[in-house]
Design an enzyme around this catalytic site. Structure first.
Site, mmCIF file in Angstrom:
data_model
loop_
_atom_site.group_PDB
_atom_site.id
_atom_site.type_symbol
_atom_site.label_atom_id
_atom_site.label_comp_id
_atom_site.label_asym_id
_atom_site.label_seq_id
_atom_site.Cartn_x
_atom_site.Cartn_y
_atom_site.Cartn_z
ATOM 1 N N CYS A 231 -4.673 -1.495 -1.493
ATOM 2 C CA CYS A 231 -4.873 -0.083 -1.817
ATOM 3 C C CYS A 231 -5.937 -0.014 -2.898
ATOM 4 C CB CYS A 231 -3.550 0.484 -2.328
ATOM 5 S SG CYS A 231 -3.681 2.141 -2.996
ATOM 6 N N HIS B 154 -6.606 3.531 4.133
ATOM 7 C CA HIS B 154 -6.204 4.428 5.233
ATOM 8 C C HIS B 154 -7.408 4.803 6.109
ATOM 9 C CE1 HIS B 154 -2.389 4.956 3.113
ATOM 10 N NE2 HIS B 154 -1.934 5.629 4.146
ATOM 11 N N CYS C 248 -10.870 3.633 0.857
ATOM 12 C CA CYS C 248 -9.414 3.822 0.907
ATOM 13 C C CYS C 248 -8.977 3.126 2.178
ATOM 14 C CB CYS C 248 -9.076 5.306 0.969
ATOM 15 S SG CYS C 248 -7.350 5.656 1.418
ATOM 16 N N ASP D 279 0.869 -1.181 0.000
ATOM 17 C CA ASP D 279 0.000 0.000 0.000
ATOM 18 C C ASP D 279 0.903 1.227 0.000
ATOM 19 O OD1 ASP D 279 -2.375 1.627 0.290
ATOM 20 O OD2 ASP D 279 -1.833 1.914 2.383
ATOM 21 N N SER D 280 0.294 2.383 -0.143
ATOM 22 C CA SER D 280 1.059 3.631 -0.124
ATOM 23 C C SER D 280 1.378 4.065 1.302
ATOM 24 C CB SER D 280 0.235 4.731 -0.781
ATOM 25 O OG SER D 280 -0.894 5.003 0.034
ATOM 26 N N TYR E 220 -1.043 7.994 -3.295
ATOM 27 C CA TYR E 220 -1.187 7.455 -4.650
ATOM 28 C C TYR E 220 -2.385 8.110 -5.361
ATOM 29 C CZ TYR E 220 1.903 3.393 -3.703
ATOM 30 O OH TYR E 220 2.963 2.566 -3.425
HETATM 31 N N1 DGL Z 1 -4.591 3.502 0.959
HETATM 32 C C1 DGL Z 1 -4.791 3.786 -0.403
HETATM 33 C C2 DGL Z 1 -6.157 3.442 -0.931
HETATM 34 O O1 DGL Z 1 -6.739 2.508 -0.442
HETATM 35 C C3 DGL Z 1 -4.127 4.967 -1.028
HETATM 36 C C4 DGL Z 1 -4.193 6.283 -0.382
HETATM 37 C C5 DGL Z 1 -3.303 7.221 -1.154
HETATM 38 O O2 DGL Z 1 -2.111 6.967 -1.173
HETATM 39 O O3 DGL Z 1 -3.803 8.177 -1.755
HETATM 40 O O4 DGL Z 1 -6.653 4.047 -1.837
#
Ligand code: DGL
Length: 213
Positions: free
Chosen positions: A70, A178, A176, A7-8, A39
């Site tokens: 992600c 996060h 997301c 993941d990012s 990302y």
């Molecule tokens: N955690 C990621 C997602 O599920 C990416 C968040 C990001 O880096 O913008 O989209």
């Protein structure tokens, strides 16, 4: 079986935890790419260059299954990765729109990065799953993954993004990975909503692949 997860940043740890709970005996390696976070606002070409690097590393470490923990990288890169690496099995994380629609909720909110919200895959998930009379609203949340990654300014960002948003959603999709880290904060903002994410779906898919191997 070795399972590679990336993941990012730390968002993917929420997915990893669910997969590990369901499949505790497998081996795991994780890349949290906080250097390139977020990302969600990157071009397709840049994102592909970055995720290709992670896939190469995870494959080099012996991973046979790659979990893209992600939503952004999944909605925008998974098809290309499957074509480029036919020797690997990819499992992606998608906004849990199907799960949300199945609850028969009248009003559903999908929160995700701009990249995920504006992807063809998200549009497709809506078209495939939305039921008659069901309202599904999409909310791009630029900057939210960044403040969660930095663990700084989360409350202010939520106020900025959500102050004009209605509070009567019955289901909120955390599109997301996060955002699953701030469930407590989101529960306070949407007290009557069920919060859903893609973690469980990913774990089931990984289990299915392993059962065929
Ligand atoms: N955690 C990621 C997602 O599920 C990416 C968040 C990001 O880096 O913008 O989209």
């Amino acid at each position: 079986m070795k399972i590679g997860v990336f993941d990012s940043g730390k968002g993917g740890t929420t997915v990893l935890a669910v997969v590990k709970k369901m499949l505790p005996d497998e081996e795991y390696c994780y890349i949290g790419d906080s250097e390139n976070c977020p990302y969600g606002e990157k071009s397709d070409a840049e994102l592909m260059r970055i995720v290709r690097g992670h896939v190469e590393n995870l494959r080099g470490w012996g991973a046979k299954i790659i979990v893209i923990a992600c939503n952004t990288a999944t909605t925008r890169c998974i098809e290309k990765l499957r074509a480029e690496y036919p020797d690997l099995k990819f499992v992606g994380t998608e906004p849990a729109i199907k799960l949300a629609a199945e609850t028969e909720a009248r009003k559903i909110l999908v929160m995700a990065t701009p990249g995920t919200i504006h992807s063809e895959r998200t549009e497709h998930l809506m078209l495939e799953n939305q039921k008659n009379g069901q309202e599904i609203d999409l909310l791009a949340c630029p900057g939210l993954a960044d403040v969660i990654e930095a663990d700084d300014g989360i409350e202010e960002k939520l106020t900025e993004l959500l102050s004009e948003v209605e509070r009567d959603y019955e289901v909120v999709v955390l599109g997301c990975t996060h955002y699953s880290l701030i469930k407590d904060e989101l529960r306070k903002i949407f007290p009557s909503a069920i919060l859903v994410d893609g973690g469980e779906g990913v774990a089931k898919q990984v289990a299915k692949i392993i059962s065929f191997c």
